[in-house]
Design a protein around this motif. Structure first.
Motif, PDB file in Angstrom:
ATOM      1  N   PHE A  28       0.833  -1.196   0.000  1.00 22.44           N
ATOM      2  CA  PHE A  28       0.000   0.000   0.000  1.00 22.44           C
ATOM      3  C   PHE A  28       0.873   1.254   0.000  1.00 22.44           C
ATOM      4  N   VAL A  34      -4.723  -2.009  -2.647  1.00 14.22           N
ATOM      5  CA  VAL A  34      -5.350  -2.794  -1.592  1.00 14.22           C
ATOM      6  C   VAL A  34      -5.558  -4.195  -2.146  1.00 14.22           C
ATOM      7  N   LEU A  36      -6.799  -7.677  -2.001  1.00 14.71           N
ATOM      8  CA  LEU A  36      -7.755  -8.530  -1.287  1.00 14.71           C
ATOM      9  C   LEU A  36      -7.365 -10.007  -1.350  1.00 14.71           C
ATOM     10  N   ARG A 169       9.898   5.073  -2.430  1.00 17.26           N
ATOM     11  CA  ARG A 169       9.249   6.297  -1.942  1.00 17.26           C
ATOM     12  C   ARG A 169       9.003   7.278  -3.073  1.00 17.26           C
ATOM     13  N   PHE A 226      -5.562  -6.416   7.526  1.00 19.72           N
ATOM     14  CA  PHE A 226      -6.000  -5.084   7.131  1.00 19.72           C
ATOM     15  C   PHE A 226      -6.306  -4.224   8.349  1.00 19.72           C
ATOM     16  N   VAL A 229      -3.100  -2.895   9.585  1.00 15.81           N
ATOM     17  CA  VAL A 229      -2.558  -1.845   8.716  1.00 15.81           C
ATOM     18  C   VAL A 229      -3.320  -0.533   8.932  1.00 15.81           C
ATOM     19  N   ILE A 230      -4.650  -0.634   8.959  1.00 16.39           N
ATOM     20  CA  ILE A 230      -5.457   0.582   9.012  1.00 16.39           C
ATOM     21  C   ILE A 230      -5.319   1.287  10.358  1.00 16.39           C
ATOM     22  N   LEU A 234      -1.940   4.245   7.709  1.00 18.26           N
ATOM     23  CA  LEU A 234      -1.545   3.762   6.393  1.00 18.26           C
ATOM     24  C   LEU A 234      -0.118   4.161   6.060  1.00 18.26           C
ATOM     25  N   ARG A 284       1.364   8.203   8.078  1.00 17.64           N
ATOM     26  CA  ARG A 284       2.635   8.654   7.521  1.00 17.64           C
ATOM     27  C   ARG A 284       2.484   9.990   6.814  1.00 17.64           C
TER      28      ARG A 284
ATOM     29  N   LEU B 111     -13.428   5.511   6.006  1.00 19.85           N
ATOM     30  CA  LEU B 111     -12.303   4.851   5.357  1.00 19.85           C
ATOM     31  C   LEU B 111     -12.268   5.242   3.895  1.00 19.85           C
ATOM     32  N   ALA B 114     -10.381   2.395  -1.313  1.00 20.82           N
ATOM     33  CA  ALA B 114     -10.492   0.949  -1.289  1.00 20.82           C
ATOM     34  C   ALA B 114     -10.694   0.412   0.130  1.00 20.82           C
ATOM     35  N   TYR B 115     -10.275   1.173   1.121  1.00 24.46           N
ATOM     36  CA  TYR B 115     -10.412   0.674   2.486  1.00 24.46           C
ATOM     37  C   TYR B 115     -11.859   0.653   2.957  1.00 24.46           C
ATOM     38  N   ILE B 118     -12.901  -2.900   3.079  1.00 20.09           N
ATOM     39  CA  ILE B 118     -12.489  -3.615   4.288  1.00 20.09           C
ATOM     40  C   ILE B 118     -13.424  -3.249   5.449  1.00 20.09           C
ATOM     41  N   TRP B 121     -16.679  -4.996   5.246  1.00 17.24           N
ATOM     42  CA  TRP B 121     -16.467  -6.422   5.504  1.00 17.24           C
ATOM     43  C   TRP B 121     -16.354  -6.683   7.013  1.00 17.24           C
TER      44      TRP B 121
ATOM     45  N   PHE C  91      10.464  15.074  -5.018  1.00 18.59           N
ATOM     46  CA  PHE C  91       9.759  14.006  -4.312  1.00 18.59           C
ATOM     47  C   PHE C  91       9.621  14.377  -2.838  1.00 18.59           C
ATOM     48  N   SER C  93       8.686  12.798  -0.254  1.00 20.59           N
ATOM     49  CA  SER C  93       9.119  11.809   0.745  1.00 20.59           C
ATOM     50  C   SER C  93      10.633  11.689   0.834  1.00 20.59           C
ATOM     51  N   LEU C  94      11.341  12.378  -0.052  1.00 22.54           N
ATOM     52  CA  LEU C  94      12.803  12.252  -0.071  1.00 22.54           C
ATOM     53  C   LEU C  94      13.453  13.532   0.458  1.00 22.54           C
TER      54      LEU C  94
END
Lengths: 287, 344, 236
Positions: A28, A34, A36, A169, A226, A229-230, A234, A284, B111, B114-115, B118, B121, C91, C93-94
């Motif tokens: 991700f 994502v 599945l 990155r 998941f 992760v969530i 993320l 992040r 969310l 795509a989350y 989840i 679900w 970038f 993130s860099l």
């Protein structure tokens, strides 16, 4: 005392979930995919280890070393020939393709290996335990947790200290501009998914030694992963470990109150954390 | 004959005839056929709802089984605990699913992208685990409708005396007709909704969220409405399904494979984001399942591969391919005058 | 002298919209070319086509005689063309240093440019090496972008709209580093809206309008009026 014991067991269980999740988190972070099918790919890895171990009569730890390059290749091929073709602004195609993949892998394994429960046998180490300041813990759960920490440490090193990680990155930041640096995003993605599958194989090793598995258990593992992760935030690998531990501890505490509540408590913890911190614990960036 | 508009007209007439024929199936067809088609129609209803959700509102839910399960359990509760008629239970099932949709939306809408999948679900799993704790309805092992419930259901005696045959056959006929009506109603409602102001806003949103926002479409509220309405339809369908099945367990009622995975493949293969798509998809699904019935799970593998192939090569599914090749459109949502349509 | 980089009747489309109509330009070894023109004249499209961000017919663009029009961006870079893209595209993130390093990710070439030499011409970057690239001032970010493009030691350096959004003083500073870049041998193509700046540094100038080259020549040969007409399309 029993509570401390439960807590420790929960933390260690969280290590397993973090291993399930680390690959997802990496993928991700690099390509916003994502996947599945990740749970089913872990189960696939477990069957690869099992097949190697049975065919060559090897200890699963040794078999996993052979399975790792195989699974790296699986990830690389999957990304190159399938997933790269559906990545884009529309979230629907990658979701549906990985969902389809999940069903295909699950039922493919069912055809090949039947629905029987399997287990990887690692010998006497499975039953051994050590005492940690008054709490007795199994060697396998401890090993799982230590491996999770090492895996996440290693992934972090790759991500922030290597040339490859720089490409990860940068590609995640700006897919077009990296082309001007000579970087091919599709190759970067293929390597990332390959690495995610290496981690999935390590997860599969511990999954298979610690409990029975069969082709159908992928999706449940996917959900724990998941969730980790969530709620970890993320793109944050250490956050993913924290997320795994939260799910693990919640499940252990729930199970201690009523065995039927184990899974439910984990899910509820996920919901509660997200209600309090909508972006997870350690987000992040502003995605 | 190569004029697309003539062919369109012809297909519309055939569709109409087909609907009439479908209504007559319990009168002229075998009971096995009635049961088979009931299965097809219920899948169609679920697919239509999911199509609205994912194909038009961009909400890729993998938690539709929650609404099927809640609908089913609400109906069972009405019958077993409150002694109501199952048909009343269906309505209650729909409302119960819609009520569940409120907290579910509140949570999963947080969310991003795509989350969301989840999130839905997980909520479905939580719902399943909670219903497994409901001891009055059998807890984890589930429960059955009391013997004879479906035979004395409102309308069954009348149908029995009209059609002849057994009470069970009459109850099959009743649930079949309900499924057919619900499928048609869903189709018409979806068409009218998408043609309405709200529906146009929804499609504008799909094309360009910023632009839609600037002309006064509130994305979250609009999507929440679609989420609730499709939950209602899915809940009704869930309750109806389990009147026919007569036995409910948490695993069966909240099955992600039966009520969501199949539905996703049906919609994707037929053509996501098109109204005829789910109809085409459910026909393909039915024949696949019948043809490959003897090969265990192979049809699931085929289904998965088909779904993947569609996403790779024809994102608007079989219906999209057909429209592209022939220029024939049914239930078209495009706002073009017919002459311009023909000029293409 | 044979040109090192040429375009031959280059065309480009964005969907149904045609952005370039048969553009011919030549860049010779060690030369600095300025491409001027109003917004939407097709300057940036030309840059994107040369660097492989837009695909073209193989022979529409040649580098040392080799057709590179159909190559992808990484392949073009490998052959020695690098670009400072419009809007810098650092970038986030860099860090500053990582942003520079990634410029030499796949190609370091054999030339003088490396971290040390880039820091030499812009010492402030060395001080800020561990900051995120996007935390610097606009002018400093532009210098990072230029440094990044130099790290592959290109034979041809393309600079797209260096002065966009920067203060005149800062623009002056940036162009002050150009003699040092030129003296190390690379050919340079700058896309500029600032005509005065372009005239000062360029050996030759191309003026574009509506996807075509409308004027070309050495800065001292061109009158203000010629340029004005080529730029704004006043009938002459």
């Amino acid at each position: 005392m029993i509570w401390i014991d439960t807590l420790v067991q929960g933390v260690l269980l969280g290590g397993l979930y973090a291993l399930f999740a680390a690959g997802l988190s990496l993928v991700f972070g690099v390509m916003r995919l994502v996947n599945l099918a990740h749970g089913d790919l872990i189960v696939l890895a477990a069957f690869v280890i099992l097949s190697v171990a049975t065919a060559l009569n090897l200890n699963p730890f040794v078999a996993a070393v052979i399975a790792i390059p195989v699974m790296f290749a699986v990830g690389w091929v999957l990304q190159t020939y399938l997933l790269n073709r559906v990545l884009g602004d529309d979230i629907l195609p990658p979701l549906l393709v990985t969902f389809g993949l999940s069903v295909v892998i699950q039922n493919g394994l069912l055809e090949l290996f039947s629905a029987d429960s399997r287990k990887l046998t690692a010998g006497s180490i499975e039953a051994e335990s050590v005492s940690l300041g008054g709490v007795t813990v199994g060697v396998m759960p401890l090993l799982t947790f230590v491996s999770a920490v090492l895996v996440i440490f290693a992934l972090n090193q790759i991500f922030y200290r290597t040339k490859l990680g720089r490409a990860f990155r940068a590609t995640s930041d700006d897919r077009e501009a990296v082309g001007l640096m000579g970087i091919r995003p599709n190759n970067v993605f293929a390597i990332a998914t390959g690495i995610a599958m290496v981690v999935a194989t390590i997860a599969a090793l511990y999954l298979g030694i610690r409990a029975n598995f069969d082709p159908s258990i992928g999706p449940a593992r996917l959900l724990y992963a998941f969730e980790a992760v969530i709620i970890g935030g993320l793109g944050s690998l250490w956050g993913t470990l924290a997320g795994g531990v939260i799910i693990g501890v919640s499940q252990a505490l729930g199970a201690a109150i009523n065995p039927e509540w184990q899974i439910l408590s984990g899910h509820v913890a996920f919901v509660v954390v997200l209600l309090v911190r909508p972006r997870g614990l350690f987000p992040r960036s502003k995605d | 004959m190569s004029d697309p508009r003539k062919i369109t007209r012809l297909i519309q007439l055939m569709g109409l005839a087909g609907v009439v024929l479908l209504f007559l199936v319990p009168v002229i067809g075998s009971r096995a056929l009635v049961q088979d088609l009931f299965g097809v129609l219920t899948l169609l209803i679920l697919a239509q709802n999911w199509n609205l959700l994912a194909g038009f509102a961009g909400l890729v839910s993998v938690g539709q089984q929650a609404f099927v399960g809640v609908g089913a359990y609400a109906m069972f509760a009405c019958v077993i605990l409150l002694g109501m008629d199952p048909l009343v239970g269906i309505a209650v099932g729909g409302v119960a699913a819609m009520l569940l949709a409120i907290p579910m939306a509140f949570f999963s809408f947080r969310l991003a992208g795509a989350y969301f999948a989840i999130g839905t679900w997980v909520v479905a799993e939580i719902t399943r685990l909670c219903f497994a704790q409901w001891k009055a309805l059998g807890g984890g092992t589930g429960t059955s409708l009391p013997k004879g419930t479906t035979k004395t259901m409102f309308g069954v005696p009348e149908i029995k005396s009209w059609l002849g045959g057994s009470s069970s056959a009459a109850s099959d006929a009743l649930t079949y007709w309900l499924a057919l009506i619900l499928a048609l109603a869903t189709l018409i409602a979806a068409y009218l909704f998408l043609k309405s102001r709200m529906g146009l806003g929804l499609q504008a949103l799909r094309d360009n969220e910023e632009a839609a926002r600037s002309v006064g479409v509130n994305p979250t509220r609009l999507k929440a409405w679609v989420f609730m309405l499709t939950a209602f339809g899915t809940g009704l369908c869930g309750a109806l399904l389990f009147i026919q099945i007569t036995r409910v367990t948490p695993e069966a009622a909240f099955s992600v494979l039966d009520w969501t995975a199949f539905v996703i493949f049906i919609t994707v293969i037929g053509g996501i984001g098109t109204l005829p798509g789910p109809i085409i998809g459910v026909i393909v699904f039915y024949f696949l399942q019948r043809t490959l019935a003897d090969y265990g799970t192979v049809y699931l593998i085929v289904l998965g591969c088909l779904g993947i192939a569609v996403m790779l090569f024809a994102r608007r599914g079989l219906w999209g391919l057909f429209t592209e090749k022939t220029g024939i459109e049914l239930l078209s949502l495009r706002q073009l005058p017919p002459t311009e349509n023909q000029a293409r | 002298m044979e040109p090192i980089l040429s375009t031959h009747g280059l065309t480009a489309h964005y969907g149904d919209f045609q952005a370039l109509f048969g553009v011919d330009i030549d860049v010779r070894q060690g030369e600095t070319i300025a491409i001027i023109g109003a917004n939407g004249a097709g300057k940036s499209t030309l840059m994107r086509a040369i660097t492989g961000l837009l695909q073209n017919a193989p022979d529409a663009i040649t580098l040392r005689g080799e057709g590179i029009g159909a190559l992808s961006a990484p392949e073009v870079l490998e052959r020695g063309i690098s670009m400072v893209p419009e809007g810098r595209r650092l970038f986030p993130s860099l860090s500053v240093e990582e942003n520079l390093l990634i410029g030499g990710h796949t190609r370091t070439g054999n030339g003088v440019w490396n971290l040390e030499t880039v820091y030499e011409i812009v010492p402030i970057l060395k001080e800020r090496r561990d900051h995120p690239g996007t935390a610097l001032s606009g002018g400093q970010q532009q210098m990072v972008a230029i440094g990044r493009a130099l790290m592959s030691n290109p034979d041809v350096l393309l600079c797209d709209e260096l002065s966009l959004g920067l203060a005149p003083v800062v623009i002056k500073e940036i162009y002050a580093s150009f003699p040092k870049i030129k003296e190390r041998g690379a050919s340079v193509v700058v896309v500029e809206q600032d005509i005065g700046q372009a005239m000062k540094i360029a050996d030759r100038v191309y003026c574009m309008m509506e996807g075509r080259v409308t004027l070309q020549g050495r800065p001292d040969e061109l009158s203000r009026e010629d340029i004005h007409n080529a730029y704004f399309g006043v009938a002459s």
